[in-house]
Design an enzyme around this catalytic site. Sequence first.
Site, PDB file in Angstrom:
ATOM      1  N   LYS A  15      13.597  -2.304  -8.120  1.00 46.35           N
ATOM      2  CA  LYS A  15      14.163  -1.536  -6.996  1.00 46.35           C
ATOM      3  C   LYS A  15      14.522  -2.497  -5.860  1.00 46.35           C
ATOM      4  O   LYS A  15      15.507  -2.318  -5.165  1.00 46.35           O
ATOM      5  CB  LYS A  15      13.181  -0.480  -6.495  1.00 46.35           C
ATOM      6  CG  LYS A  15      13.784   0.370  -5.389  1.00 46.35           C
ATOM      7  CD  LYS A  15      12.913   1.550  -5.074  1.00 46.35           C
ATOM      8  CE  LYS A  15      12.099   1.362  -3.823  1.00 46.35           C
ATOM      9  NZ  LYS A  15      12.894   1.123  -2.622  1.00 46.35           N
ATOM     10  N   HIS A  49       4.529   1.684  -7.922  1.00 49.76           N
ATOM     11  CA  HIS A  49       3.548   0.586  -7.848  1.00 49.76           C
ATOM     12  C   HIS A  49       2.648   0.600  -9.084  1.00 49.76           C
ATOM     13  O   HIS A  49       2.341  -0.441  -9.665  1.00 49.76           O
ATOM     14  CB  HIS A  49       2.644   0.752  -6.617  1.00 49.76           C
ATOM     15  CG  HIS A  49       3.361   0.721  -5.301  1.00 49.76           C
ATOM     16  ND1 HIS A  49       3.504   1.827  -4.510  1.00 49.76           N
ATOM     17  CD2 HIS A  49       3.957  -0.301  -4.624  1.00 49.76           C
ATOM     18  CE1 HIS A  49       4.155   1.502  -3.412  1.00 49.76           C
ATOM     19  NE2 HIS A  49       4.449   0.228  -3.447  1.00 49.76           N
ATOM     20  N   GLN A 104       7.787  -9.592   7.772  1.00 57.38           N
ATOM     21  CA  GLN A 104       9.006  -9.235   7.047  1.00 57.38           C
ATOM     22  C   GLN A 104       9.708  -8.005   7.619  1.00 57.38           C
ATOM     23  O   GLN A 104      10.719  -7.562   7.088  1.00 57.38           O
ATOM     24  CB  GLN A 104       8.704  -9.044   5.560  1.00 57.38           C
ATOM     25  CG  GLN A 104       7.972  -7.752   5.208  1.00 57.38           C
ATOM     26  CD  GLN A 104       7.554  -7.751   3.754  1.00 57.38           C
ATOM     27  OE1 GLN A 104       6.771  -8.579   3.308  1.00 57.38           O
ATOM     28  NE2 GLN A 104       8.088  -6.812   2.981  1.00 57.38           N
ATOM     29  N   GLY A 130       0.816  -1.223   0.000  1.00 58.56           N
ATOM     30  CA  GLY A 130       0.000   0.000   0.000  1.00 58.56           C
ATOM     31  C   GLY A 130       0.840   1.258   0.000  1.00 58.56           C
ATOM     32  O   GLY A 130       2.030   1.231  -0.315  1.00 58.56           O
TER      33      GLY A 130
HETATM   34  P1  AMP Z   1       6.070  -2.411  -1.482  1.00 62.60           P
HETATM   35  O1  AMP Z   1       4.695  -1.865  -1.386  1.00 62.60           O
HETATM   36  O2  AMP Z   1       7.139  -1.459  -1.061  1.00 62.60           O
HETATM   37  O3  AMP Z   1       6.210  -3.785  -0.881  1.00 62.60           O
HETATM   38  O4  AMP Z   1       6.320  -2.614  -3.036  1.00 62.60           O
HETATM   39  C1  AMP Z   1       5.456  -3.389  -3.823  1.00 62.60           C
HETATM   40  C2  AMP Z   1       6.096  -3.628  -5.164  1.00 62.60           C
HETATM   41  O5  AMP Z   1       6.330  -2.376  -5.805  1.00 62.60           O
HETATM   42  C3  AMP Z   1       7.453  -4.340  -5.054  1.00 62.60           C
HETATM   43  O6  AMP Z   1       7.555  -5.306  -6.087  1.00 62.60           O
HETATM   44  C4  AMP Z   1       8.429  -3.215  -5.240  1.00 62.60           C
HETATM   45  O7  AMP Z   1       9.665  -3.642  -5.773  1.00 62.60           O
HETATM   46  C5  AMP Z   1       7.681  -2.342  -6.237  1.00 62.60           C
HETATM   47  N1  AMP Z   1       8.193  -0.979  -6.217  1.00 62.60           N
HETATM   48  C6  AMP Z   1       8.386  -0.174  -5.134  1.00 62.60           C
HETATM   49  N2  AMP Z   1       8.958   0.997  -5.488  1.00 62.60           N
HETATM   50  C7  AMP Z   1       9.129   0.921  -6.849  1.00 62.60           C
HETATM   51  C8  AMP Z   1       9.671   1.812  -7.826  1.00 62.60           C
HETATM   52  N3  AMP Z   1      10.162   3.011  -7.494  1.00 62.60           N
HETATM   53  N4  AMP Z   1       9.687   1.409  -9.111  1.00 62.60           N
HETATM   54  C9  AMP Z   1       9.192   0.199  -9.475  1.00 62.60           C
HETATM   55  N5  AMP Z   1       8.670  -0.696  -8.598  1.00 62.60           N
HETATM   56  C10 AMP Z   1       8.648  -0.327  -7.307  1.00 62.60           C
END
Ligand code: AMP
Length: 305
Positions: A175, A61, A85, A55
């Site tokens: 990332k 995202h 995690q 989120g």
């Molecule tokens: P998170 O909500 O931080 O767990 O991220 C969910 C997904 O979004 C994960 O696969 C992250 O690697 C991806 N994500 C987060 N930040 C970025 C970004 N700046 N560019 C591309 N994907 C991202």
Amino acid sequence: MVQKYEITVCLPSFSTFGAPFLKAYMQIIEQARALSAALKNLKNPFNLGFVPTMGNLHQGHISLVENSVKHNDYTVVSIYVNKRQFNDINDFNAYPKTLASDIKLLEKFDNLILYVPESEKELFPPDFDKIVLDLGEIDKNLEGAYRPGHFKGVIEVVHQLFSQVKPSNAYFGLKDFQQVAVVKKLAEKYFTDLTIIAVETSRENSGLALSSRNERLSENDKKLAAEISKSLKIIAENFSHKNNDVVIEEQHRLKKLGFEIDYLCVANESTLVPTTKFQENTKQRVFAAIMLSGVRLIDNMPIKA
Ligand code: AMP
């Protein structure tokens, strides 16, 4: 005025009785049973894309969602802040929860189901068994070394989500490069029909990788944080047989600017083992985990051969 997109909250009783999937309507589902019922109602045959998130959605995202929507008939996006995690409980407690604005960002997509498990037991029932997965070296360095237990938590939640969503394609951001490697190993062992698709990192114009954590930075710190991607670019473009000092130079430069460095190093893309040597004919990447004003930022870039 009739709104083009409306949101249907799909309550368990509703979906149990077979709520049809309505094109241009987003279903928001909070229970595993309701998710299963909603997936059964999709028009067969179909490709299902999946984007797991925690989120506080931003354009990074959304780039994953755009990829999924483009290449699949339906997409499930999940929002779940996975306590397992987080190695630091304060970090977990501070994680921003912005469901209303997340929904707004997703409203423009057709054929999308938003899965927001309402409690841990939706994902981890009492009979949940631990996942046995040999990752070799992959989780030993970088984030694995600095965040004990992090990847165990990631593996558990992603395993449960994949089991419930049963996607054809799942989208992850580069990332979190090490996370992509870990998830690929998980899929190789447990979900052999699933394709893991890695999506390029979305960045601010300054080069700063988009992250939910950026919101915790002051405007000044945000400007300064762009120096991290600048260092990665300098290393990516200059690391060579003749110049492996560039990593140390950039470490010094960032420290002088006030950053605290967990790691800034080059590693082999396949094994994720750090090295100080340029290796010809081997894919290498530069990885960073760096603290600024108490906010931990990660990023990486491929070394240009
Ligand atoms: P998170 O909500 O931080 O767990 O991220 C969910 C997904 O979004 C994960 O696969 C992250 O690697 C991806 N994500 C987060 N930040 C970025 C970004 N700046 N560019 C591309 N994907 C991202």
